[in-house]
Design an enzyme around this catalytic site. Structure first.
Site, PDB file in Angstrom:
ATOM      1  N   LYS A   1       8.848  77.048  90.202  1.00  0.00           N
ATOM      2  CA  LYS A   1       8.163  77.877  88.931  1.00  0.00           C
ATOM      3  C   LYS A   1       8.906  79.215  88.789  1.00  0.00           C
ATOM      4  CE  LYS A   1       2.866  79.205  87.125  1.00  0.00           C
ATOM      5  NZ  LYS A   1       2.359  79.149  87.045  1.00  0.00           N
TER       6      LYS A   1
ATOM      7  N   SER B   1      -0.578  77.382  83.726  1.00  0.00           N
ATOM      8  CA  SER B   1       1.151  77.593  82.857  1.00  0.00           C
ATOM      9  C   SER B   1       1.735  77.406  84.264  1.00  0.00           C
ATOM     10  CB  SER B   1       0.367  79.080  83.919  1.00  0.00           C
ATOM     11  OG  SER B   1       0.444  79.316  85.247  1.00  0.00           O
TER      12      SER B   1
ATOM     13  N   SER C   1      -4.174  76.629  87.183  1.00  0.00           N
ATOM     14  CA  SER C   1      -2.323  76.366  86.576  1.00  0.00           C
ATOM     15  C   SER C   1      -2.040  75.654  87.795  1.00  0.00           C
ATOM     16  CB  SER C   1      -1.942  77.281  86.912  1.00  0.00           C
ATOM     17  OG  SER C   1      -2.233  77.936  85.431  1.00  0.00           O
TER      18      SER C   1
HETATM   19  N1  GLN Z   1      -5.592  78.828  82.357  1.00  0.00           N
HETATM   20  C1  GLN Z   1      -5.423  79.917  82.973  1.00  0.00           C
HETATM   21  C2  GLN Z   1      -5.762  81.284  81.989  1.00  0.00           C
HETATM   22  O1  GLN Z   1      -5.134  81.495  81.262  1.00  0.00           O
HETATM   23  C3  GLN Z   1      -5.625  79.476  84.489  1.00  0.00           C
HETATM   24  C4  GLN Z   1      -4.047  80.017  84.279  1.00  0.00           C
HETATM   25  C5  GLN Z   1      -3.203  80.413  86.041  1.00  0.00           C
HETATM   26  O2  GLN Z   1      -4.108  79.628  87.116  1.00  0.00           O
HETATM   27  N2  GLN Z   1      -2.540  81.108  86.277  1.00  0.00           N
HETATM   28  O3  GLN Z   1      -5.610  82.621  83.032  1.00  0.00           O
END
Ligand code: GLN
Length: 513
Positions: A79, A154, A178
Site C-alpha cells: 500500500k 482504504s 481498512s
Molecule cells: N473506513 C474507515 C475510515 O474511513 C477506516 C479507514 C482505515 O482503516 N484506514 O476511517
C-alpha cells in the site's frame, strides 16, 4: 494454469524445489497485471524493473545455496502509505504526489530482508481515509468480482490485487477496518494484528492510536507467512510491543482443540443483509461441526464504536496532518502567482485608502499554508481535519473527544469480559457485500456506517481477521470476521485455518476481466 494462479505457499514450494524461479514467478504476475490491471486499477505504480532485479537476485542466492529469507522470491504489493526509499510514497494524495522518502519503513525493510519481490504500490483512499478507494486523488480501484463495484477501502488496491491474482501477497493498513473490509468485499484473507505487533515506523500516520499494518493473501497460511515476516518489536516505534514473534507459519495447520467460539446477537441486528447473515451463520455451523463450542456473548457498547471512532480518528488525523504545510515537505502552492495576487490586493486596499484592511491582510506565509492545504488535500481529508479540529477545540473537547475515549474504554472492557468466556469471536465483516462505485461518495455518514463491525477491534487494539465464507446469489464474496484477544494472532490464524480447511471458499477466484 499460470504460476499466478498459485498461492504463496505453493509457489514457495516450487521455488524451494528448484522447479521454477523467482523471475518466472514474477513474470507470471507481471503478465497477469498486464492483462487485468486496466480494468481493476489496483496499482498506483507497478515496479516491474525493480521486481525483476530483486527476483534475479533471489534466484542467484538460491543457485549459490545461500540462505534465503522467509518470502524468498515471492511478489508482495505494498500500500502506497509505507515509506520505501527506492520509490515514491504518495498516500494517494496530491500532497505527497512527488514524495520520495529518505528511508524505508520497518515493514518495507523487513520485506526486503525477507527477500520479497516488491512488485508495486497499491491504490488507497487518500491518507487511508475512506472505505472504497474513491477518495484516492489519482484513480479508483475496482472489485475484480464485479468491476462496477468497489473493492472496499482504504486498502482496496491491495485487496483487489490479490483477488485478481496480480500478486500472491499484499500489505495494507487498518485503522478502522481498512484491511478486513476490503478483504471481505474481495473474497481474500486480510488481517489486522494486535496494536503494537507490527512496527509503524515509516508508516505515514493517519490515527496513531489505531493504525496497524497487516497482510492480505488468498489463504490464512499465506497470511501467516507474511505476518511472520513483517511482525516484531521495533525500538523505533514507541508503541511496538516487546514480545518475540511466534512462528505463525509453522503452527498454522495445527487445529485448536476445545475451541470456544463467541457469537454476538448484536451483530445480527437490523441492517444486516440477509445473504450475509445466512453465510455467517453457516460459517458458525461449520465451527460447530468441527467440534467447537458456540457460546453467545455480548458486546453491548460496540454499537457506539462508529460514533467514538469518527471522533477519535479525525482528532488524531487533524494533528498528524498538520505537518503538511508546504514547508517541511510535500506539495506547495504556486507562489509567484500567489505573491503577485497578494501584492495587487494590498495595492487595491491602499489605493482605496483602507490602510487598516491592508494591514490586517493575511501574511504571505499564512496564505501559502492555506492554499497549499486547500489544493493538496481532497474533500474527505479536509472533512476529517475539520471534524477533528472541532472535536479537540476548547469547549468541545470534553463533550466529544473525552467522551469518545470513555466509550473506547467501555468497548475494550466488553472484549475483556467476552474473552474471559470464549477464545475467538465470529461475526460479519460488513453488513452488505461490495457496493456500487459512486453509490455512497456523496453520503459520508453512510460510508462511515459501513465500518460498524470493524472499528471495535481497532478501538480495543485486538487482532481481527477476515476470510471468505460465502457468496451472494449474484456472485459477490462474503467475509467472516474472527477476533481474538491481544497478541493471540496465532490462535486467530489457526482458528481461521480450521474453517478454511473445512470449506472451499478460499479457492474461489473472480472471472478474468
Ligand atoms: N473506513 C474507515 C475510515 O474511513 C477506516 C479507514 C482505515 O482503516 N484506514 O476511517
Amino acid at each position: 494454469m499460470s504460476l499466478a494462479d498459485l498461492t504463496a505457499a505453493e509457489l514457495l514450494d516450487l521455488l524451494d524445489r528448484g522447479e521454477t524461479t523467482s523471475v518466472e514467478v514474477t513474470r507470471a504476475f507481471l503478465d497477469r497485471i498486464e492483462a487485468q490491471e486496466q480494468s481493476i486499477g489496483a496499482f498506483l505504480r507497478v515496479e516491474a524493473d525493480r521486481a525483476l532485479v530483486q527476483a534475479a537476485g533471489v534466484d542467484a542466492k538460491r543457485r549459490g545455496k545461500q540462505r534465503v529469507g522467509l518470502l524468498a522470491g515471492l511478489p508482495v504489493a505494498v500500500k502506497d502509505v509505507l515509506c520505501d526509499r527506492d520509490t515514491l510514497t504518495t498516500c494517494a494524495s496530491r500532497m505527497l504526489e512527488n514524495f520520495r522518502p529518505p528511508y524505508d519503513a520497518t515493514v518495507v525493510a523487513k520485506l526486503k530482508a525477507a527477500d520479497a519481490v516488491l512488485i508495486g504500490r497499491t491504490n488507497m483512499d487518500e491518507f487511508a481515509m475512506g472505505g472504497s478507494t474513491e477518495n484516492s486523488a489519482f484513480q479508483v480501484s475496482r472489485n475484480p468480482w464485479d468491476t462496477s463495484r468497489t473493492p472496499g477501502g482504504s486498502s482496496g488496491g491491495s485487496a483487489a490485487a490479490v483477488a485478481a491474482s496480480m500478486t500472491p501477497l499484499a500489505i495494507g493498513t487498518d485503522t478502522g477496518g481498512s484491511i478486513r473490509q476490503p478483504a471481505g468485499l474481495c473474497g481474500v484473507v486480510g488481517m489486522k494484528p494486535t496494536y503494537g505487533r507490527v512496527s509503524r515506523f515509516g508508516l505515514v500516520a493517519f490515527a496513531s492510536s489505531l493504525d496497524q499494518v497487516g497482510p492480505f493473501a488468498h489463504t490464512t497460511k499465506d497470511a501467516a507467512l507474511l505476518l511472520e515476516a513483517v511482525a516484531g518489536y521495533d525500538a523505533r516505534d514507541s508503541t511496538s510491543i516487546n514480545r518475540p514473534t511466534p512462528r505463525y507459519s509453522q503452527s498454522i495447520d495445527e487445529p485448536l482443540k476445545g475451541l470456544k467460539v463467541g457469537v454476538v446477537p448484536e451483530h445480527f441486528a437490523a441492517g444486516l443483509d440477509p445473504e450475509v447473515e445466512v453465510a455467517v451463520r453457516q460459517a458458525i455451523d461449520v465451527y460447530k461441526s468441527l467440534g467447537a463450542e458456540i457460546r453467545e456473548i455480548n458486546l453491548p457498547h460496540s454499537k457506539y464504536g462508529v460514533a467514538a471512532y469518527y471522533v477519535i480518528a479525525p482528532s488524531e488525523a487533524s494533528s498528524n496532518l498538520a505537518r503538511y504545510d508546504g514547508v517541511h515537505f510535500g506539495y506547495r502552492t504556486e507562489q509567484t502567482e500567489m505573491l503577485a495576487e497578494l501584492a495587487s490586493e494590498r495595492k487595491e486596499l491602499l489605493d482605496a485608502g483602507d490602510t487598516k484592511a491592508a494591514d490586517d491582510m493575511d501574511t504571505a506565509l499564512v496564505r501559502m499554508y492555506r492554499r497549499t492545504r486547500a489544493e493538496g488535500f481532497g474533500p474527505e481529508v479536509k472533512r476529517r481535519i475539520m471534524l477533528g479540529a472541532y472535536a479537540l477545540s476548547a469547549g468541545y473537547y470534553d463533550a466529544y473527544y473525552l467522551k469518545a475515549l470513555k466509550v473506547r474504554r467501555l468497548i475494550r472492557r466488553d472484549f475483556d469480559e467476552a474473552f474471559a468466556q470464549v477464545d475467538v469471536i465470529a461475526g460479519p465483516v460488513t453488513a452488505s457485500p461490495a457496493f456500487k462505485l459512486g453509490e455512497m461518495v456523496d453520503d459520508p455518514l453512510a460510508m462511515y456506517l459501513v465500518d460498524l463491525y470493524t472499528v471495535p477491534a481497532n478501538l480495543a487494539g485486538i487482532p481481527g481477521l477476515s476470510l471468505p465464507c460465502g457468496q451472494t446469489q449474484s456472485g459477490l464474496p462474503i467475509g467472516l470476521q474472527l477476533q481474538a484477544p491481544p497478541l493471540e494472532e496465532d490462535r486467530l490464524l489457526r482458528a481461521a485455518r480450521m474453517f478454511e480447511q473445512a470449506t472451499n471458499w478460499n479457492k474461489m477466484r473472480p472471472p478474468k476481466t
